[in-house]
Design an enzyme around this catalytic site. Structure first.
Site, PDB file in Angstrom:
ATOM      1  N   HIS A 251      -1.507   2.244  -5.226  1.00  0.00           N
ATOM      2  CA  HIS A 251      -1.132   3.608  -4.862  1.00  0.00           C
ATOM      3  C   HIS A 251       0.372   3.695  -4.565  1.00  0.00           C
ATOM      4  CE1 HIS A 251      -5.418   5.132  -3.709  1.00  0.00           C
ATOM      5  NE2 HIS A 251      -5.356   4.570  -4.906  1.00  0.00           N
TER       6      HIS A 251
ATOM      7  N   GLU B 212       2.052   5.125  -2.147  1.00  0.00           N
ATOM      8  CA  GLU B 212       2.480   4.855  -0.771  1.00  0.00           C
ATOM      9  C   GLU B 212       2.452   3.345  -0.493  1.00  0.00           C
ATOM     10  OE1 GLU B 212       0.005   6.667  -1.956  1.00  0.00           O
ATOM     11  OE2 GLU B 212      -0.565   8.282  -0.610  1.00  0.00           O
TER      12      GLU B 212
ATOM     13  N   CYS C 257      -4.656   7.918   1.039  1.00  0.00           N
ATOM     14  CA  CYS C 257      -6.060   7.511   1.171  1.00  0.00           C
ATOM     15  C   CYS C 257      -6.225   6.649   2.430  1.00  0.00           C
ATOM     16  CB  CYS C 257      -6.490   6.731  -0.074  1.00  0.00           C
ATOM     17  SG  CYS C 257      -5.811   5.072  -0.127  1.00  0.00           S
TER      18      CYS C 257
ATOM     19  N   CYS D 137      -4.175   3.147   2.158  1.00  0.00           N
ATOM     20  CA  CYS D 137      -2.731   3.283   2.380  1.00  0.00           C
ATOM     21  C   CYS D 137      -2.450   3.689   3.821  1.00  0.00           C
ATOM     22  CB  CYS D 137      -2.135   4.310   1.423  1.00  0.00           C
ATOM     23  SG  CYS D 137      -2.169   3.759  -0.288  1.00  0.00           S
TER      24      CYS D 137
END
Ligand SMILES: Nc1ccn([C@H]2C[C@H](O)[C@@H](COP(=O)(O)O)O2)c(=O)n1
Ligand SMILES: [Zn+2]
Length: 159
Positions: A77, A79, A103, A106
């Protein structure tokens, strides 16, 4: 007299997160993130993509199918990549600008790194367990989050 239509901090950093989405190969959702210190220095940027050595021509980008044949088990992801890309030692009190609400996974990394605030653009997965769990953890740990307020300014980049 100085010009007044300069980018404010939120616009500047969300703009960098948005530009970072242009690096993503994900055909359905491109995400960008920009981590900024308390005194508004950029610490790191990231976008969603396959891990190093995992060819984005060979690993799947599908959304539907078995775990092994879809992207979700493989893709990093935005982040998380931004956190991993940081080469410094201290993120305490930093802010993360992200084009999509983080999410749960993260969020754990965001909390553990001492990031103090999330500024997000879109929350299209707000009803998913991943985001509900993320907000539960953020509320418990005192990490602030707020939605970016667009100002409607268009910036054209000619490359
Ligand atoms: N906060 C987030 C949420 C998702 N991503 C990535 C993971 C995938 O590459 C894509 C979501 O794909 P979709 O299910 O919308 O087809 O976005 C992220 O980087 N950060
Ligand atoms: Zn995530």
């Amino acid at each position: 007299m100085k010009k007044t239509d300069y980018l404010k901090w939120d616009e500047y950093f969300m703009g960098i997160a948005l530009l970072s989405t242009e690096r993503s190969k994900d055909p359905s959702t491109s995400v960008g993130a920009c981590i900024v210190s308390e005194d508004n220095k950029i610490l790191s940027v990231g976008y969603n993509g396959m891990p190093l050595g995992c060819s984005d021509d060979e690993f799947p980008w599908e959304r539907e199918g078995s775990n092994l044949d879809t992207k979700y088990f493989y893709v990093c992801h935005a982040e998380f990549n931004a956190i991993l890309n940081y080469t410094g030692t201290n993120m305490k009190g930093a802010k993360v600008y992200t084009t999509l609400f983080p999410c749960n996974e993260c969020t754990k990394a965001i909390i553990q790194k001492g990031i103090a605030e999330i500024i997000y653009m879109c929350d299209k997965y707000a009803s998913t367990d991943a985001v509900i769990a993320a907000k539960r953890m953020l509320d418990a740990s005192g990490v602030k989050y707020r939605q970016y307020q667009p100002i409607g300014k268009d910036i054209t980049l000619s490359l």
